[in-house]
Design an enzyme around this catalytic site. Sequence first.
Site, PDB file in Angstrom:
ATOM      1  N   ASP A 171       0.815  -1.226   0.000  1.00  0.00           N
ATOM      2  CA  ASP A 171       0.000   0.000   0.000  1.00  0.00           C
ATOM      3  C   ASP A 171       0.844   1.269   0.000  1.00  0.00           C
ATOM      4  O   ASP A 171       0.437   2.296   0.542  1.00  0.00           O
ATOM      5  CB  ASP A 171      -0.950   0.015   1.225  1.00  0.00           C
ATOM      6  N   LYS A 188       1.822   2.262  -5.064  1.00  0.00           N
ATOM      7  CA  LYS A 188       2.326   1.728  -6.344  1.00  0.00           C
ATOM      8  C   LYS A 188       1.356   2.040  -7.486  1.00  0.00           C
ATOM      9  O   LYS A 188       1.775   2.383  -8.593  1.00  0.00           O
ATOM     10  CB  LYS A 188       2.535   0.209  -6.231  1.00  0.00           C
ATOM     11  N   ALA A 228      -3.950  -7.816  -3.810  1.00  0.00           N
ATOM     12  CA  ALA A 228      -3.488  -6.454  -4.060  1.00  0.00           C
ATOM     13  C   ALA A 228      -4.681  -5.516  -4.194  1.00  0.00           C
ATOM     14  O   ALA A 228      -5.740  -5.912  -4.660  1.00  0.00           O
ATOM     15  CB  ALA A 228      -2.665  -6.417  -5.355  1.00  0.00           C
ATOM     16  N   HIS A 286      -4.778  -1.634  -5.626  1.00  0.00           N
ATOM     17  CA  HIS A 286      -4.026  -0.480  -6.112  1.00  0.00           C
ATOM     18  C   HIS A 286      -5.017   0.615  -6.499  1.00  0.00           C
ATOM     19  O   HIS A 286      -5.829   0.433  -7.404  1.00  0.00           O
ATOM     20  CB  HIS A 286      -3.158  -0.868  -7.312  1.00  0.00           C
ATOM     21  N   ARG A 338       2.011 -29.205  -7.456  1.00  0.00           N
ATOM     22  CA  ARG A 338       1.885 -29.611  -8.873  1.00  0.00           C
ATOM     23  C   ARG A 338       0.669 -30.490  -9.158  1.00  0.00           C
ATOM     24  O   ARG A 338      -0.233 -30.083  -9.854  1.00  0.00           O
ATOM     25  CB  ARG A 338       3.166 -30.281  -9.400  1.00  0.00           C
ATOM     26  N   GLY A 347     -10.660  -3.312   3.554  1.00  0.00           N
ATOM     27  CA  GLY A 347     -11.240  -2.240   4.374  1.00  0.00           C
ATOM     28  C   GLY A 347     -10.716  -2.220   5.810  1.00  0.00           C
ATOM     29  O   GLY A 347     -11.146  -1.399   6.622  1.00  0.00           O
ATOM     30  N   SER A 393       5.435  12.447  -3.818  1.00  0.00           N
ATOM     31  CA  SER A 393       3.996  12.535  -4.072  1.00  0.00           C
ATOM     32  C   SER A 393       3.321  13.253  -2.906  1.00  0.00           C
ATOM     33  O   SER A 393       3.577  12.948  -1.741  1.00  0.00           O
ATOM     34  CB  SER A 393       3.453  11.115  -4.249  1.00  0.00           C
TER      35      SER A 393
END
Length: 455
Positions: free
Chosen positions: A30, A33, A56, A58, A169, A333, A444
């Site tokens: 988090d 990205k 993930a 994003h 496998r 959340g 940022s």
Amino acid sequence: MEFAAFSDAESGGARAPGRCHAVVGLQWGDEGKGKLVDMLASEHDAVVRYNGGANAGHSVVVAGTRYSLHLVPSGILYPGKAAVIGNGVVVDPWKLMDELKGLRERGVNTSGLMVSDRAHVVLPYHKVEDGLREDLLNRGAASEGGGGPEKIGTTRRGIGPAYADKAHRAGAVRMGDLLRPELLRERLQLAMAVKSPMLHGLGMTSEQERDLAIENLMAQCRDVGQQLGPMIRDTTQELHAMLRAGKSILFEGANGTLLDVDHGTYPYVTGSSTISSGIGTGTGVPASRLTRILGVMKAYTTRVGGGPMPSELSGEIAHNIRERGREYGTTTGRPRRVGWLDLVALRYSVMINGATGLALTMLDVLSGFKEVCACTAYEIDGKRVDFFTPDATELARTKPVFTSFPGWSEDISNVRSRRELPANARAYVEFIEKAAGVPADVVSVGPGREQTILG
Ligand code: GDP
Ligand code: IMO
Ligand code: MG
């Protein structure tokens, strides 16, 4: 606009033909990205996920509209870019269908998406197993008086069980198998022969058992296979064809370095190789092709789920950071655990990834604190150490040594150059660069594409 992060003469710049660049998370996920990948996607021909799955989350904010991406690469918001889900990803095809539907409903063109035929499928039984294993651990922890030392706190998206089956496998299902019903049935039968008794033992309900009947699974797989069929390809060959044609590729890491299955704080990690070298195994494009690796990091630390976090805060400061940074999971959340920046961990992550530069996010969140701290060393058994150990037991014993910096009160979310930053914010950024040993190519100051300081 070409981003300074990728514009030096040596690499020939982002637009140089056949270039491979990566965006990876340097903390516990988090880090922002999604925002960075979205920004950099404009300068690349393809955006490729190489690890993780729908664990993930994003977030990308474009012109005030927020998109939450889980399996679909964050480059999808640019029409005409290839968006590739590589073989190293574990794909929940039903979640993928939902995500694509949601994007199309919002007017996003998803025709650039392709999925590796060798990516493993997250099946409904993986999610049941993930949940039951977590419940078991929680029960164990509670009976020992709480605290939850064994709780991983997974996203319950079936990630660990799917990667475990990949290693087992026999009985594992890959995306290409969705298009081969005979083989698929054999695989599912074999998988359920092993899973059924295990899931019973773990307390599977009769409703869950009904859902996992072979005919149910076959019907669901047939349906989703038909819908996703046209996107399922040999993505390794597709990517190499792009590179031969001089196209540039951006790899999008999921999760974070400290959640890496080998190099993270095991066992409180995810199931995949989250770091830059995971790109080789997760896509078939050798990691040696990477000329730029941008490590994304917050100006502080967050973590979701269990496991050690030496610089963790509680009380008012944690509350303020959590609320100002809206630190609640994009996928589940859950409120994120919050702490000051951990520079000991950061140095380790830069080293493990071979990061060539930093993207420092969330600097705006720290505005208004009288004092900002960063963990610059640990103390173990009264001894000072300045290197990171990913050993969870050892790390849990470390105490943070904090260095304090004077804060700044100004709102910096509209600042667009380093020069305009308050002097104390600039000094904090410079301290981080020095500690990390690589420059902050991007700073940022808000979730929007434009809330960015380059160079
Ligand atoms: P990812 O998983 O690494 O892509 O990060 P997430 O999207 O899960 O979490 C990052 C959150 O921070 C998202 O809500 C972003 O919109 C937001 N974000 C990204 N960069 C910044 C920033 O510089 N400042 C602020 N305030 N929010 C940011
Ligand atoms: P992005 O890509 C934050 C964490 C979970 C849990 C552990 C294992 O948005 O940065 P899993 O479901 O993967 O088996 O859970 O890893 N985790 C993340 N935390 N961001 C993520 O992804 C994460 N992906 C997994 O919270 O502690
Ligand atoms: Mg996230």
